[in-house]
Design a protein around this motif. Structure first.
Motif, PDB file in Angstrom:
ATOM      1  N   CYS A 209       0.860  -1.184   0.000  1.00  0.00           N
ATOM      2  CA  CYS A 209       0.000   0.000   0.000  1.00  0.00           C
ATOM      3  C   CYS A 209       0.897   1.236   0.000  1.00  0.00           C
ATOM      4  O   CYS A 209       1.759   1.381   0.864  1.00  0.00           O
ATOM      5  N   ILE A 210       0.670   2.088  -0.989  1.00  0.00           N
ATOM      6  CA  ILE A 210       1.437   3.333  -1.077  1.00  0.00           C
ATOM      7  C   ILE A 210       0.626   4.463  -0.460  1.00  0.00           C
ATOM      8  O   ILE A 210      -0.406   4.859  -0.996  1.00  0.00           O
ATOM      9  N   ALA A 236      -2.793  -1.093  -3.177  1.00  0.00           N
ATOM     10  CA  ALA A 236      -3.662   0.008  -2.762  1.00  0.00           C
ATOM     11  C   ALA A 236      -2.885   1.310  -2.632  1.00  0.00           C
ATOM     12  O   ALA A 236      -1.652   1.326  -2.539  1.00  0.00           O
ATOM     13  N   PHE A 237      -3.673   2.372  -2.610  1.00  0.00           N
ATOM     14  CA  PHE A 237      -3.146   3.701  -2.263  1.00  0.00           C
ATOM     15  C   PHE A 237      -3.858   4.199  -1.017  1.00  0.00           C
ATOM     16  O   PHE A 237      -5.061   3.985  -0.853  1.00  0.00           O
ATOM     17  N   ASP A 238      -3.129   4.882  -0.168  1.00  0.00           N
ATOM     18  CA  ASP A 238      -3.701   5.796   0.806  1.00  0.00           C
ATOM     19  C   ASP A 238      -3.394   7.169   0.222  1.00  0.00           C
ATOM     20  O   ASP A 238      -2.238   7.627   0.269  1.00  0.00           O
ATOM     21  N   PHE A 239      -4.379   7.807  -0.339  1.00  0.00           N
ATOM     22  CA  PHE A 239      -4.141   9.121  -0.942  1.00  0.00           C
ATOM     23  C   PHE A 239      -4.266  10.236   0.097  1.00  0.00           C
ATOM     24  O   PHE A 239      -5.187  10.241   0.925  1.00  0.00           O
ATOM     25  N   ASN A 240      -3.385  11.169  -0.002  1.00  0.00           N
ATOM     26  CA  ASN A 240      -3.459  12.425   0.765  1.00  0.00           C
ATOM     27  C   ASN A 240      -2.358  13.294   0.184  1.00  0.00           C
ATOM     28  O   ASN A 240      -1.665  12.858  -0.748  1.00  0.00           O
ATOM     29  N   SER A 241      -2.180  14.506   0.708  1.00  0.00           N
ATOM     30  CA  SER A 241      -1.009  15.239   0.242  1.00  0.00           C
ATOM     31  C   SER A 241      -0.284  15.900   1.386  1.00  0.00           C
ATOM     32  O   SER A 241      -0.813  16.081   2.469  1.00  0.00           O
ATOM     33  N   ARG A 242       0.952  16.195   1.087  1.00  0.00           N
ATOM     34  CA  ARG A 242       1.848  16.694   2.121  1.00  0.00           C
ATOM     35  C   ARG A 242       2.731  17.818   1.574  1.00  0.00           C
ATOM     36  O   ARG A 242       3.079  17.819   0.395  1.00  0.00           O
ATOM     37  N   ALA A 271      -4.870  -0.228 -15.056  1.00  0.00           N
ATOM     38  CA  ALA A 271      -5.087  -0.698 -13.678  1.00  0.00           C
ATOM     39  C   ALA A 271      -6.133   0.117 -12.920  1.00  0.00           C
ATOM     40  O   ALA A 271      -6.199   0.076 -11.702  1.00  0.00           O
ATOM     41  N   LEU A 272      -6.978   0.834 -13.660  1.00  0.00           N
ATOM     42  CA  LEU A 272      -7.957   1.702 -12.992  1.00  0.00           C
ATOM     43  C   LEU A 272      -9.209   0.947 -12.553  1.00  0.00           C
ATOM     44  O   LEU A 272      -9.819   1.270 -11.535  1.00  0.00           O
ATOM     45  N   SER A 273      -9.600  -0.042 -13.333  1.00  0.00           N
ATOM     46  CA  SER A 273     -10.888  -0.680 -13.074  1.00  0.00           C
ATOM     47  C   SER A 273     -10.831  -1.544 -11.816  1.00  0.00           C
ATOM     48  O   SER A 273      -9.747  -1.991 -11.393  1.00  0.00           O
ATOM     49  N   ALA A 274     -11.989  -1.805 -11.243  1.00  0.00           N
ATOM     50  CA  ALA A 274     -12.052  -2.605 -10.011  1.00  0.00           C
ATOM     51  C   ALA A 274     -11.421  -3.978 -10.235  1.00  0.00           C
ATOM     52  O   ALA A 274     -10.778  -4.530  -9.329  1.00  0.00           O
ATOM     53  N   GLU A 275     -11.573  -4.516 -11.437  1.00  0.00           N
ATOM     54  CA  GLU A 275     -11.027  -5.852 -11.735  1.00  0.00           C
ATOM     55  C   GLU A 275      -9.504  -5.890 -11.578  1.00  0.00           C
ATOM     56  O   GLU A 275      -8.920  -6.940 -11.297  1.00  0.00           O
ATOM     57  N   ALA A 276      -8.864  -4.755 -11.765  1.00  0.00           N
ATOM     58  CA  ALA A 276      -7.397  -4.718 -11.648  1.00  0.00           C
ATOM     59  C   ALA A 276      -6.968  -4.914 -10.193  1.00  0.00           C
ATOM     60  O   ALA A 276      -5.810  -5.215  -9.907  1.00  0.00           O
ATOM     61  N   GLY A 277      -7.893  -4.715  -9.258  1.00  0.00           N
ATOM     62  CA  GLY A 277      -7.630  -5.063  -7.861  1.00  0.00           C
ATOM     63  C   GLY A 277      -6.862  -4.026  -7.062  1.00  0.00           C
ATOM     64  O   GLY A 277      -6.380  -4.325  -5.975  1.00  0.00           O
ATOM     65  N   ILE A 278      -6.765  -2.812  -7.561  1.00  0.00           N
ATOM     66  CA  ILE A 278      -6.066  -1.789  -6.770  1.00  0.00           C
ATOM     67  C   ILE A 278      -7.101  -0.933  -6.046  1.00  0.00           C
ATOM     68  O   ILE A 278      -8.042  -0.437  -6.667  1.00  0.00           O
ATOM     69  N   ALA A 279      -6.937  -0.815  -4.747  1.00  0.00           N
ATOM     70  CA  ALA A 279      -7.878  -0.017  -3.952  1.00  0.00           C
ATOM     71  C   ALA A 279      -7.366   1.424  -3.886  1.00  0.00           C
ATOM     72  O   ALA A 279      -6.226   1.663  -3.468  1.00  0.00           O
ATOM     73  N   PHE A 280      -8.206   2.337  -4.310  1.00  0.00           N
ATOM     74  CA  PHE A 280      -7.845   3.763  -4.279  1.00  0.00           C
ATOM     75  C   PHE A 280      -8.541   4.377  -3.068  1.00  0.00           C
ATOM     76  O   PHE A 280      -9.730   4.693  -3.114  1.00  0.00           O
TER      77      PHE A 280
END
Ligand code: PSV
Ligand code: MN
Ligand code: MN
Length: 385
Positions: A209-210, A236-242, A271-280
């Motif tokens: 997870c990034i 997965a990503f944990d999105f935020n900014s710093r 890799a955007l679609s849900a099937e690609a398995g990456i959680a945004f």
């Protein structure tokens, strides 16, 4: 050519329960009126964000901040609100016992307690139907010599293995890394390479997870994205900014260009679609700004960066790259980045039966006034007291 609208319509962004609650820094928590008093009210707020944006159908929980008696009932409550339970985030960083670490603590009793908590989180995944267990460890040391760096890696690997082996067929482990804080000399999972190495050792259900806020200044995050995508290890990503460290500000607020570059790697790898398995997912705290509008703004920021990435002319880019035309290749990216995608997204929302301006719609809805009147004594997210 990618169908830009279809891709945007199907995009999924997960919001975090803790972003709806009061939060702050170690200096001060500024309480806001109307914030949730319990997990149900956090889920209700997440459902409002989903109803207004159409692309935020799941909410991540943090245990024990979201502890309830009956997790099945909580999942049912969420479904009734129109959202699902997303990642279960474990918390082995708040007890006094964890002063010298959790799963890497030199004391086997503390390690047992920490691992048991992680196993309990898998039970909660079973009860809620959640797919992802997200692990972040505050473990590390403050002083050279404080503990054996190598032994701590062994202890980490042992705990991860036990939890990994407990996962069901459709469950995954997301291992998050963070450069520093709260430990300052060594951190046991400080970077993507450490997380990646443990995930490789564990097996296919473990991925990295990034968290975009967890890097040294100047780190090229899109390189990490590209590398992990190629290796099939980006989960997965944990999105935020710093601006400085782990600021947890709204994604895309500090550096929208970085977010665009990240989303370009995602789009380029299909890799955007849900099937690609990456959680945004978002992992943010709204310490001084209104929470629900800030979360809507964050979702919109991700949508805008994604729309721009989808507008990149992939054929022209590939041709310029093949020809070694550096300026033309860069221009293809910049043309897309400099496109105003807000009209496109407004149109898309109308096509989806949504208000084209979700923040204005929120302000008009009367929801904020209602929660301010109804909720007295809102919860603190869990830290920063
Ligand atoms: C740690 O800084 C982190 O990014 C982890 O994801 C935690 O679960 C979260 O923040 C808590 O705010
Ligand atoms: Mn995080
Ligand atoms: Mn963080």
């Amino acid at each position: 050519m990618t169908d830009v609208r279809a891709a945007l319509r199907q995009q999924r962004i997960e919001t975090p329960s803790w972003a709806y609650a009061n939060s702050g820094t170690r200096f001060k928590v500024f309480a806001q009126a109307g914030v949730p008093r319990n997990p149900e009210e956090k889920i209700a707020d997440a459902a409002v964000v989903h109803r207004l944006t159409g692309v935020a159908p799941t909410v991540a929980l943090h245990i024990p901040w979201d502890r309830v008696e009956d997790y099945g009932a909580l999942a049912k409550y969420a479904a009734d609100q129109g959202v699902g339970i997303g990642a279960i985030n474990s918390n082995v960083f708040q007890d006094d016992d964890y002063k010298l670490g959790s799963v890497t603590n030199p004391d086997p009793g503390v390690r047992r307690k920490a691992t048991d908590h992680l196993l309990e989180c898998v039970d909660i995944m079973d009860a809620t139907g959640s797919r992802d267990l997200k692990l972040w460890f505050s473990d590390g040391t403050n002083y050279p010599g404080q503990d054996s760096i190598r032994a701590r890696q062994d202890r980490l690997a042992e705990a991860l293995r036990e939890v990994y082996d407990r996962l069901g067929d459709d469950q995954r482990m997301l291992l998050e890394y963070k450069l520093f804080e709260p430990a300052f000399y060594t951190t046991d999972v400080p970077d993507w390479g450490t997380s990646y190495a443990h995930c490789i050792e564990l097996g296919p259900k473990a991925t990295v997870c990034i968290d975009t806020g967890h890097h040294a200044p100047g780190t090229n995050i899109e390189f990490i994205v590209a590398f992990l995508l190629r290796a099939g290890k980006l989960g997965a990503f944990d999105f935020n900014s710093r601006f400085y460290a782990d600021d947890d500000l709204m994604v895309g607020a500090a550096d929208p260009f970085q977010l665009f570059r990240i989303m370009h790697e995602i789009v380029a790898a299909d890799a955007l679609s849900a099937e690609a398995g990456i959680a945004f997912m978002l992992d943010q705290c709204h310490n001084i700004e209104a929470k629900i509008p800030a979360i809507i703004r964050s979702v919109m920021n991700v949508q805008e960066a994604t729309a721009k990435a989808l507008l990149i002319d992939a054929d022209a880019l590939a041709a310029a790259q093949r020809a070694g035309d550096v300026l033309a290749a860069n221009a293809v990216l910049m043309d897309a980045y400099n496109t105003d995608v807000r009209p496109l997204l407004r149109e898309l929302r109308e096509e989806m039966g949504l208000d084209p301006d979700p923040i204005a719609a929120y302000h008009r809805s009367g929801y904020q006034e209602r929660i301010v009147a109804e909720r007295v004594g809102g919860e603190q997210a869990g830290w920063g007291a």
